[in-house]
Write an enzyme that holds these catalytic residues in place. Sequence first.
Site, PDB file in Angstrom:
ATOM      1  N   GLU A 259      41.258  25.764  43.129  1.00 31.30           N
ATOM      2  CA  GLU A 259      40.319  26.529  43.066  1.00 31.30           C
ATOM      3  C   GLU A 259      38.906  25.685  43.340  1.00 31.30           C
ATOM      4  O   GLU A 259      38.181  25.267  43.061  1.00 31.30           O
ATOM      5  CB  GLU A 259      40.155  27.253  41.844  1.00 31.30           C
ATOM      6  CG  GLU A 259      40.237  28.614  42.382  1.00 31.30           C
ATOM      7  CD  GLU A 259      40.118  30.193  41.548  1.00 31.30           C
ATOM      8  OE1 GLU A 259      40.441  30.694  41.671  1.00 31.30           O
ATOM      9  OE2 GLU A 259      39.390  29.763  40.418  1.00 31.30           O
TER      10      GLU A 259
ATOM     11  N   LYS B 248      35.883  26.514  43.035  1.00 31.66           N
ATOM     12  CA  LYS B 248      34.924  27.673  42.593  1.00 31.66           C
ATOM     13  C   LYS B 248      33.632  27.416  42.010  1.00 31.66           C
ATOM     14  O   LYS B 248      33.152  26.302  41.102  1.00 31.66           O
ATOM     15  CB  LYS B 248      36.130  27.956  40.873  1.00 31.66           C
ATOM     16  CG  LYS B 248      35.486  28.731  39.944  1.00 31.66           C
ATOM     17  CD  LYS B 248      36.062  29.297  38.799  1.00 31.66           C
ATOM     18  CE  LYS B 248      35.624  30.232  37.830  1.00 31.66           C
ATOM     19  NZ  LYS B 248      37.461  30.707  36.770  1.00 31.66           N
TER      20      LYS B 248
ATOM     21  N   LYS C 165      40.586  34.686  46.877  1.00 31.98           N
ATOM     22  CA  LYS C 165      40.772  34.661  45.133  1.00 31.98           C
ATOM     23  C   LYS C 165      40.023  35.739  45.220  1.00 31.98           C
ATOM     24  O   LYS C 165      38.858  35.612  45.129  1.00 31.98           O
ATOM     25  CB  LYS C 165      40.538  34.071  44.560  1.00 31.98           C
ATOM     26  CG  LYS C 165      41.325  35.089  42.986  1.00 31.98           C
ATOM     27  CD  LYS C 165      40.683  33.608  42.112  1.00 31.98           C
ATOM     28  CE  LYS C 165      41.116  33.719  40.302  1.00 31.98           C
ATOM     29  NZ  LYS C 165      40.720  32.922  39.852  1.00 31.98           N
TER      30      LYS C 165
ATOM     31  N   GLU D 110      48.185  39.332  39.422  1.00 28.54           N
ATOM     32  CA  GLU D 110      47.611  39.274  38.288  1.00 28.54           C
ATOM     33  C   GLU D 110      48.136  39.958  37.517  1.00 28.54           C
ATOM     34  O   GLU D 110      47.771  41.471  37.804  1.00 28.54           O
ATOM     35  CB  GLU D 110      46.200  38.445  37.983  1.00 28.54           C
ATOM     36  CG  GLU D 110      45.575  38.129  36.970  1.00 28.54           C
ATOM     37  CD  GLU D 110      44.280  37.772  37.373  1.00 28.54           C
ATOM     38  OE1 GLU D 110      44.124  36.570  37.857  1.00 28.54           O
ATOM     39  OE2 GLU D 110      43.821  38.887  36.956  1.00 28.54           O
TER      40      GLU D 110
ATOM     41  N   ASN E 214      47.035  35.742  33.638  1.00 28.09           N
ATOM     42  CA  ASN E 214      45.576  35.292  33.185  1.00 28.09           C
ATOM     43  C   ASN E 214      44.753  35.481  31.411  1.00 28.09           C
ATOM     44  O   ASN E 214      44.467  36.292  31.305  1.00 28.09           O
ATOM     45  CB  ASN E 214      43.888  36.462  34.198  1.00 28.09           C
ATOM     46  CG  ASN E 214      42.873  36.088  34.207  1.00 28.09           C
ATOM     47  OD1 ASN E 214      42.311  34.955  33.178  1.00 28.09           O
ATOM     48  ND2 ASN E 214      42.206  36.256  35.128  1.00 28.09           N
TER      49      ASN E 214
ATOM     50  N   GLU F  95      47.233  30.995  34.654  1.00 30.70           N
ATOM     51  CA  GLU F  95      45.988  31.043  34.608  1.00 30.70           C
ATOM     52  C   GLU F  95      44.890  31.207  33.997  1.00 30.70           C
ATOM     53  O   GLU F  95      45.135  31.924  32.785  1.00 30.70           O
ATOM     54  CB  GLU F  95      45.267  32.159  35.709  1.00 30.70           C
ATOM     55  CG  GLU F  95      47.111  32.714  37.216  1.00 30.70           C
ATOM     56  CD  GLU F  95      46.302  34.171  38.003  1.00 30.70           C
ATOM     57  OE1 GLU F  95      45.357  34.591  37.623  1.00 30.70           O
ATOM     58  OE2 GLU F  95      46.539  35.251  37.606  1.00 30.70           O
ATOM     59  N   SER F  96      43.892  30.380  33.609  1.00 32.93           N
ATOM     60  CA  SER F  96      42.341  30.207  33.184  1.00 32.93           C
ATOM     61  C   SER F  96      43.452  29.144  32.017  1.00 32.93           C
ATOM     62  O   SER F  96      44.352  29.893  30.931  1.00 32.93           O
ATOM     63  CB  SER F  96      41.850  31.390  33.146  1.00 32.93           C
ATOM     64  OG  SER F  96      41.418  32.045  33.527  1.00 32.93           O
TER      65      SER F  96
END
Length: 262
Positions: free
Chosen positions: A55, A57, A117, A166, A187, A217-218
């Site tokens: 990503e 970010k 995103k 998600e 997530n 994710e995360s």
Amino acid sequence: MATVLDQIIDGVREDLAGRESRIPLERLRRQCDGLPAPRDAEALLRRPGLSVIAEVKRSSPSKGALSQIPDPAALASAYEAGGATAISVLTEERRFDGTLEDLDAVRAAVDIPVLRKDFMVTEYQVWEARARGADIILLIVAALTDEQLSTLMALAGTLGLTCLVEVHDEAETTRAVDLGATVIGVNNRNLKTLDVDTETFARLAPLIPETCVRVAESGVRGPEEARLFARAGADAILVGEALVIGGDPADGVRSMISAGTL
């Protein structure tokens, strides 16, 4: 009381109204005419081994500023060199310091799929993603009704886009599966509180059919987490913070792929 997610979406809708006034939907749809077909991201994510969606970010609501990223294209190229399957580009402006211009720059720099995103709540944003060359869009179940989610998934399908749908809990996972999502991201961050619980993926993964692509994710801080998520059934991981602050993005991607390949 409004949650963090509610507040973000309120801002997204305000910014979206400005873009719609500048570029009406019909004009946006015409911009999509003649564009190359989107890349089949889902097929690539189904390949053996652990895929990394790396990503671009700059900031996040939970951590604030992460990295200035003056050259998103260079960062994306480094991710691609490290073996990333896809590049995620934050385009939300207020909380993540992202822009659609970042998406343009990354699309021009890499040959692998690109994920727009953002907090997608209208069909306009799906057309916008297609016009900018995205191959994947993020659809957050917590932000959408079943009718909205079905509508956006259907439009994305007609445009050839892959949907990363998600979820955060059992109810959302059931909704995503029942509505036919085939690429489902769990997530580990609660978007209402911003807390991260890395056990969330392991808890929800069994609710996702093996015919689906499962994305964690995360909470991926490095190779160890990549290995743990892969063992829990992840086909892919989406990683932002750890890569933008880690120093060597290509090596960071490479090490996570290696650790997660069982």
